[in-house]
Write a protein that holds these residues in place. Structure first.
Motif, PDB file in Angstrom:
ATOM      1  N   TYR A  42     -64.503  55.764 -28.795  1.00  0.00           N
ATOM      2  CA  TYR A  42     -65.194  56.487 -27.722  1.00  0.00           C
ATOM      3  C   TYR A  42     -66.684  56.421 -28.053  1.00  0.00           C
ATOM      4  O   TYR A  42     -67.231  57.279 -28.755  1.00  0.00           O
ATOM      5  CB  TYR A  42     -64.674  57.927 -27.644  1.00  0.00           C
ATOM      6  N   ALA A 308     -69.491  54.293 -19.282  1.00  0.00           N
ATOM      7  CA  ALA A 308     -68.088  54.679 -19.130  1.00  0.00           C
ATOM      8  C   ALA A 308     -67.890  55.459 -17.830  1.00  0.00           C
ATOM      9  O   ALA A 308     -66.827  55.369 -17.205  1.00  0.00           O
ATOM     10  CB  ALA A 308     -67.637  55.511 -20.325  1.00  0.00           C
ATOM     11  N   ALA A 309     -68.899  56.213 -17.445  1.00  0.00           N
ATOM     12  CA  ALA A 309     -68.826  56.963 -16.190  1.00  0.00           C
ATOM     13  C   ALA A 309     -68.696  56.006 -15.004  1.00  0.00           C
ATOM     14  O   ALA A 309     -67.926  56.252 -14.067  1.00  0.00           O
ATOM     15  CB  ALA A 309     -70.060  57.849 -16.027  1.00  0.00           C
ATOM     16  N   TYR A 338     -71.752  54.163  -8.355  1.00  0.00           N
ATOM     17  CA  TYR A 338     -71.853  55.423  -9.115  1.00  0.00           C
ATOM     18  C   TYR A 338     -71.894  55.179 -10.626  1.00  0.00           C
ATOM     19  O   TYR A 338     -71.063  54.456 -11.192  1.00  0.00           O
ATOM     20  CB  TYR A 338     -70.671  56.374  -8.820  1.00  0.00           C
ATOM     21  N   LEU A 352     -78.539  65.654 -16.860  1.00  0.00           N
ATOM     22  CA  LEU A 352     -77.384  64.834 -16.463  1.00  0.00           C
ATOM     23  C   LEU A 352     -77.741  63.957 -15.266  1.00  0.00           C
ATOM     24  O   LEU A 352     -77.658  64.374 -14.114  1.00  0.00           O
ATOM     25  CB  LEU A 352     -76.163  65.702 -16.148  1.00  0.00           C
ATOM     26  N   THR A 364     -73.180  65.848  -9.150  1.00  0.00           N
ATOM     27  CA  THR A 364     -71.897  66.525  -8.976  1.00  0.00           C
ATOM     28  C   THR A 364     -72.054  68.025  -8.779  1.00  0.00           C
ATOM     29  O   THR A 364     -71.373  68.626  -7.964  1.00  0.00           O
ATOM     30  CB  THR A 364     -70.999  66.277 -10.205  1.00  0.00           C
ATOM     31  N   PHE A 365     -72.962  68.615  -9.586  1.00  0.00           N
ATOM     32  CA  PHE A 365     -73.007  70.080  -9.639  1.00  0.00           C
ATOM     33  C   PHE A 365     -74.062  70.641  -8.692  1.00  0.00           C
ATOM     34  O   PHE A 365     -75.091  70.006  -8.461  1.00  0.00           O
ATOM     35  CB  PHE A 365     -73.270  70.528 -11.082  1.00  0.00           C
ATOM     36  N   MET A 392     -58.878  59.908 -18.868  1.00  0.00           N
ATOM     37  CA  MET A 392     -59.389  58.585 -18.475  1.00  0.00           C
ATOM     38  C   MET A 392     -58.575  57.431 -19.059  1.00  0.00           C
ATOM     39  O   MET A 392     -58.225  56.489 -18.358  1.00  0.00           O
ATOM     40  CB  MET A 392     -60.857  58.429 -18.869  1.00  0.00           C
TER      41      MET A 392
HETATM   42  C1  UQ1 Z   1     -67.880  60.501 -16.662  1.00  0.00           C
HETATM   43  O1  UQ1 Z   1     -67.038  60.423 -15.763  1.00  0.00           O
HETATM   44  C2  UQ1 Z   1     -67.661  59.815 -17.888  1.00  0.00           C
HETATM   45  O2  UQ1 Z   1     -66.530  59.077 -18.064  1.00  0.00           O
HETATM   46  C3  UQ1 Z   1     -65.481  59.699 -18.706  1.00  0.00           C
HETATM   47  C4  UQ1 Z   1     -68.620  59.862 -18.881  1.00  0.00           C
HETATM   48  O3  UQ1 Z   1     -68.403  59.113 -19.977  1.00  0.00           O
HETATM   49  C5  UQ1 Z   1     -68.448  59.637 -21.185  1.00  0.00           C
HETATM   50  C6  UQ1 Z   1     -69.822  60.644 -18.717  1.00  0.00           C
HETATM   51  O4  UQ1 Z   1     -70.672  60.676 -19.611  1.00  0.00           O
HETATM   52  C7  UQ1 Z   1     -70.019  61.364 -17.484  1.00  0.00           C
HETATM   53  C8  UQ1 Z   1     -71.243  62.212 -17.350  1.00  0.00           C
HETATM   54  C9  UQ1 Z   1     -69.074  61.277 -16.472  1.00  0.00           C
HETATM   55  C10 UQ1 Z   1     -69.292  61.988 -15.152  1.00  0.00           C
HETATM   56  C11 UQ1 Z   1     -68.453  63.218 -15.039  1.00  0.00           C
HETATM   57  C12 UQ1 Z   1     -68.830  64.405 -14.566  1.00  0.00           C
HETATM   58  C13 UQ1 Z   1     -67.853  65.537 -14.523  1.00  0.00           C
HETATM   59  C14 UQ1 Z   1     -70.205  64.676 -14.095  1.00  0.00           C
END
Ligand code: UQ1
Ligand code: FAD
Length: 413
Positions: A42, A308-309, A338, A352, A364-365, A392
């Motif tokens: 991770y 990863a997001a 996104y 963020l 998001t928030f 995930m």
């Molecule tokens: C996210 O989805 C994600 O993947 C798991 C991350 O990777 C570590 C993130 O750092 C972030 C910020 C997100 C976005 C999720 C939210 C709830 C804002």
């Protein structure tokens, strides 16, 4: 050779999420993952490992426990892609045939493209890099050994994963120097190849404020080209100089972010575009030449910031559209680009950033995420790792779009 309905190359964030989704759908024996590594990392907490706030062990799990149990794990590297004949060849010489292929190999770290850097990482305790499992553990001891001088943080002249990470560690370092009473004697310097601090105006403005407040020096268009560990010097190419000038800095601490690319085996395959990325449609994630091939994550040509997001959001689109191709339906879901970057600015503060292909904030928030917040730090450091391991990697997280829509109650973006 052996044959599968679906072959996924790479068992990282994108490969694992994809395999989990399709195993659930297709069942045992239908999905293979080609992945050579024994451990799954991770990577997003490596910034915190570098700052002494988490351990490397907390970022690692056995690959066997992370990949879905219903998939066939082929513990080997892909060395050749033959998309015309629908097979992948592995290092041990196996031919793995597929009906559908997902390429998720992530990035290759090209430390060797900077003269002297690999040697410096091996020999100089004051040279470190959060991007590699072997070098991230050097960062915190090196930060604690700084008594003064130049602490330099670099950003290379290529696309990278998590474009915020090269400066996140700088803010954490600045705080460490201050708490240890060494800040007065230490120059904190960000030498970046880019012409801007961050590609999204809203967050760039927030970061400029942080930089000014904390007396950090930013040198734009400075690209690390050589490290001389014997003299503790770092040489930067001045990218705007027509004469190809360089500038040499002495360092007492150097955090290097290496140049990156797709892996060589991907770059030399028929799958890539002119820039060496797996050539997919930016909305559907389907390959532009081979309709039974898709790509997700850092190795893809998707023109967004590699995180990863972003992979999470892409995974929902990929699941929908690849399923449609399998069943002969329409590719009905479209990726908006996104991505998110939690810009940690201290051990309990975070901006963020969340944005789309047009570099427009997509938050998001229902609060201003451009402000440094304790809550967003907790999200990044405590909530995200749990979300990653438990949701995930199981193929069940497709990004926060659903919550964004709920929280904004359908008003605006
Ligand atoms: C996210 O989805 C994600 O993947 C798991 C991350 O990777 C570590 C993130 O750092 C972030 C910020 C997100 C976005 C999720 C939210 C709830 C804002
Ligand atoms: P990876 O997860 O890197 O997986 C690629 C996999 O492919 C690896 O397991 C590799 O072994 C395998 N592979 C490579 N070549 C081959 C081959 N030839 N054959 C078979 N398998 C192969 N993201 C965020 O969202 N938020 C953050 O805060 C954040 N911070 C980060 C901080 C750091 C220091 C780093 C390094 C990354 C950070 N990221 C962050 C980025 C995030 O980790 C990546 O964007 C994400 O892991 C990409 O997923 P991927 O599946 O494309 O690649």
């Amino acid at each position: 050779g052996v044959s599968y309905k679906l072959v996924v190359v790479g068992g990282g964030s994108g490969g694992c999420a994809t395999a989990a989704k399709f195993c659930r759908e297709l069942g045992k024996g239908q999905v293979a993952v080609i992945e050579p590594s024994e451990t799954h990392a991770y990577q997003p907490i490596w910034t915190l490992v570098g700052a002494g706030l988490k351990t490397l062990e907390q970022s690692l799990r056995p690959m066997s426990k992370v990949l879905p149990s219903e998939c066939d794990w082929i513990k080997d590297s892909a060395v050749k892609f033959d998309p015309k004949n629908n097979y992948v060849e592995t290092a041990s010489g196996k031919k793995i045939e597929y009906e559908y292929l997902v390429v998720a190999t992530g990035l290759q770290l090209n430390y060797d493209k900077v003269k002297g850097l690999t040697e410096a990482l091996r020999s100089d305790p004051q040279v470190c890099s959060n991007y590699h499992a072997q070098y991230v553990t050097k960062t915190f001891p090196a930060l604690e050994a700084v008594e003064g001088g130049n602490a330099i943080f670099t950003f290379p002249n290529t696309p990278i994963k998590c474009a915020g990470a090269p400066q996140k560690i700088m803010y954490l370092a600045e705080e460490i120097f201050r708490n240890r009473g060494k800040r007065d004697k230490t120059n904190v310097i960000f030498n970046t190849s880019l012409p801007v601090i961050f590609g999204v105006k809203k967050y760039a403005e927030s970061l400029q404020h942080v930089i000014k407040e904390r007396n950090i020096k930013v040198n734009y268009r400075h690209n690390l080209v050589e490290v001389k560990p014997d003299k503790r010097e770092a040489v930067f190419q001045l990218l705007d100089s027509e004469k190809g000038e360089t500038k040499t800095f002495e360092y007492s601490f150097l955090h290097a972010t290496p140049p990156m690319s797709a892996p060589d085996v991907v770059r030399s395959s028929p799958l890539v575009n002119a820039d060496g990325w797996v050539d997919v449609n930016k909305q559907t994630l389907q390959h532009n030449k081979f309709p039974n091939v898709f790509s997700i994550g850092d190795c893809s040509s998707l023109p967004t910031s590699k995180t990863a997001a972003a992979v999470a959001a892409q995974s929902g689109v990929l699941k929908n559209n690849l399923t449609a191709v399998m069943k002969g339906g329409d590719l009905s879901r479209s990726y908006d680009g996104y991505t998110s970057c939690p810009l940690i600015t201290g051990k309990d503060k975070c901006i963020l950033a969340e944005f789309d292909y047009d570099a427009q904030p997509l938050e998001t928030f229902p609060v201003d995420q451009g402000k440094e917040r304790w809550s967003m730090y907790q999200m990044k450091a405590q909530v995200m790792p749990e979300l990653y391991w438990n949701v995930m990697t199981k193929g069940l997280w497709q990004g926060p779009a659903i919550f964004r829509k709920l929280m904004h109650l359908g008003m605006g973006r």
